[in-house]
Enzyme design. Structure first.
Site, PDB file in Angstrom:
ATOM      1  N   HIS A 215     -34.786  44.924 -36.074  1.00  0.00           N
ATOM      2  CA  HIS A 215     -34.604  46.105 -35.444  1.00  0.00           C
ATOM      3  C   HIS A 215     -36.289  46.513 -35.661  1.00  0.00           C
ATOM      4  O   HIS A 215     -36.283  46.382 -37.498  1.00  0.00           O
ATOM      5  CB  HIS A 215     -33.985  47.002 -35.531  1.00  0.00           C
ATOM      6  CG  HIS A 215     -34.112  48.587 -34.402  1.00  0.00           C
ATOM      7  ND1 HIS A 215     -34.610  47.985 -33.093  1.00  0.00           N
ATOM      8  CD2 HIS A 215     -34.921  49.835 -34.728  1.00  0.00           C
ATOM      9  CE1 HIS A 215     -34.924  49.409 -32.947  1.00  0.00           C
ATOM     10  NE2 HIS A 215     -34.876  50.645 -33.978  1.00  0.00           N
TER      11      HIS A 215
ATOM     12  N   ASP B 204     -38.236  55.684 -32.405  1.00  0.00           N
ATOM     13  CA  ASP B 204     -38.169  55.041 -32.306  1.00  0.00           C
ATOM     14  C   ASP B 204     -38.054  54.919 -30.940  1.00  0.00           C
ATOM     15  O   ASP B 204     -36.764  55.638 -30.485  1.00  0.00           O
ATOM     16  CB  ASP B 204     -37.027  54.747 -33.333  1.00  0.00           C
ATOM     17  CG  ASP B 204     -36.480  53.094 -32.795  1.00  0.00           C
ATOM     18  OD1 ASP B 204     -37.093  52.878 -32.265  1.00  0.00           O
ATOM     19  OD2 ASP B 204     -34.924  52.832 -33.537  1.00  0.00           O
TER      20      ASP B 204
ATOM     21  N   CYS C  97     -36.941  46.457 -28.874  1.00  0.00           N
ATOM     22  CA  CYS C  97     -37.156  47.403 -29.569  1.00  0.00           C
ATOM     23  C   CYS C  97     -39.206  46.797 -30.629  1.00  0.00           C
ATOM     24  O   CYS C  97     -39.623  47.259 -30.389  1.00  0.00           O
ATOM     25  CB  CYS C  97     -36.790  47.294 -31.002  1.00  0.00           C
ATOM     26  SG  CYS C  97     -36.527  45.453 -32.519  1.00  0.00           S
TER      27      CYS C  97
END
Length: 271
Positions: free
Chosen positions: A110, A127, A71
């Site tokens: 995250h 995302d 991420c």
């Protein structure tokens, strides 16, 4: 190395020249091409190489060396590109709920983005780095109704004052993560990134995973199991050896495995 938007757009196969206006359509096109071209993967921490998340290192790895990442790598790169293209980008942090009860308090491990686009008063949640449930489009920062993406619908709901992201898997809404709107700076991710890429307690160090969204399908690698999720159903197979692992990483996920040492020993750890 400085950020090269043109090299990035070429890497993801963006059609045409860089968008001149920061619109929603251009944003969703970038997100869809990014999730197709650049896979989620944790090969570096699994092989014992700490992940670097300065922009030069990320660009060299994901753009120039045709690797993927997790991420922080994906979303820090995309944040830099979108900012260069004129979007107003806020970096956020989330507590992962996938596979957990929503009342469990986990670390903020995250990263996601909040993006404002031209002509729209409502920011978009973006995302491109959540692995098997990565969104291949943006959704509005509004709680309630399901919102379409190129694959599954997603929705945002209230969770004790936070926003919580859910994705529809089959006929079940699954918890993905929860977040607030407190802005983060790149340096804020450094301690968590170090933990995730080096700690013996991190699932990125102890297990192998990869994911990609392509042609209406989700590709997922978990250990030795390779799965293709498609509208007509899912197919799974077990990889028998390190050569099959290399073939799947290169052929299905588009990862350049030429410079990756230790895959034979790593495969043995998955047995």
């Amino acid at each position: 190395m400085t950020l090269s938007v043109d090299r990035y757009l070429s890497r993801i196969g963006y059609p045409g020249a860089a968008p001149a206006t920061p619109t929603r359509d251009a944003l969703d096109t970038i997100v869809a091409h990014h999730t197709d071209a650049i896979p989620f993967e944790n090969l570096d921490p699994f092989l014992g190489t700490p992940v670097r998340i300065d922009l030069d290192s990320i660009q060299a790895k994901l753009v120039e060396r045709k690797r993927g990442g997790y991420c922080f790598e994906h979303n820090l790169l995309l944040a830099a590109v979108l900012t260069a293209l004129g979007y107003d980008v806020t970096r956020l942090a989330a507590r992962v709920l996938w596979g957990k009860s929503p009342d469990v308090t986990s670390m903020r491990t995250h990263m996601l983005l909040l993006v404002r686009v031209a002509g729209d008063d409502t920011p978009r949640v973006v995302d491109v780095g959540f692995g098997g449930m990565t969104m291949s489009g943006s959704i509005a920062l509004t709680r309630g109704d399901a919102q379409a993406t190129p694959l599954e619908p997603f929705r945002l709901v209230d969770l004790d004052g936070d926003y919580a992201l859910q994705g529809l898997v089959g006929d079940e809404w699954r918890w993905i993560y929860r977040f607030d709107l407190h802005p983060e700076q790149p340096i804020d991710y450094e301690p968590v990134n170090w933990y995730l890429s080096t700690s013996p307690d991190s699932h990125f160090v102890t297990g192998l995973m990869a994911a990609r969204v392509t042609e209406g399908r989700r590709l997922a690698l978990a250990g030795t199991r390779f799965t293709v999720h498609a509208p007509e159903g899912s197919t799974r197979r077990e990889l028998a050896n390190a050569d099959e692992l290399r073939e799947v990483l290169a052929g299905e996920f588009g990862i350049d495995v030429a410079g990756l040492d230790g895959l034979d020993d790593a495969f043995a750890r998955l047995g």
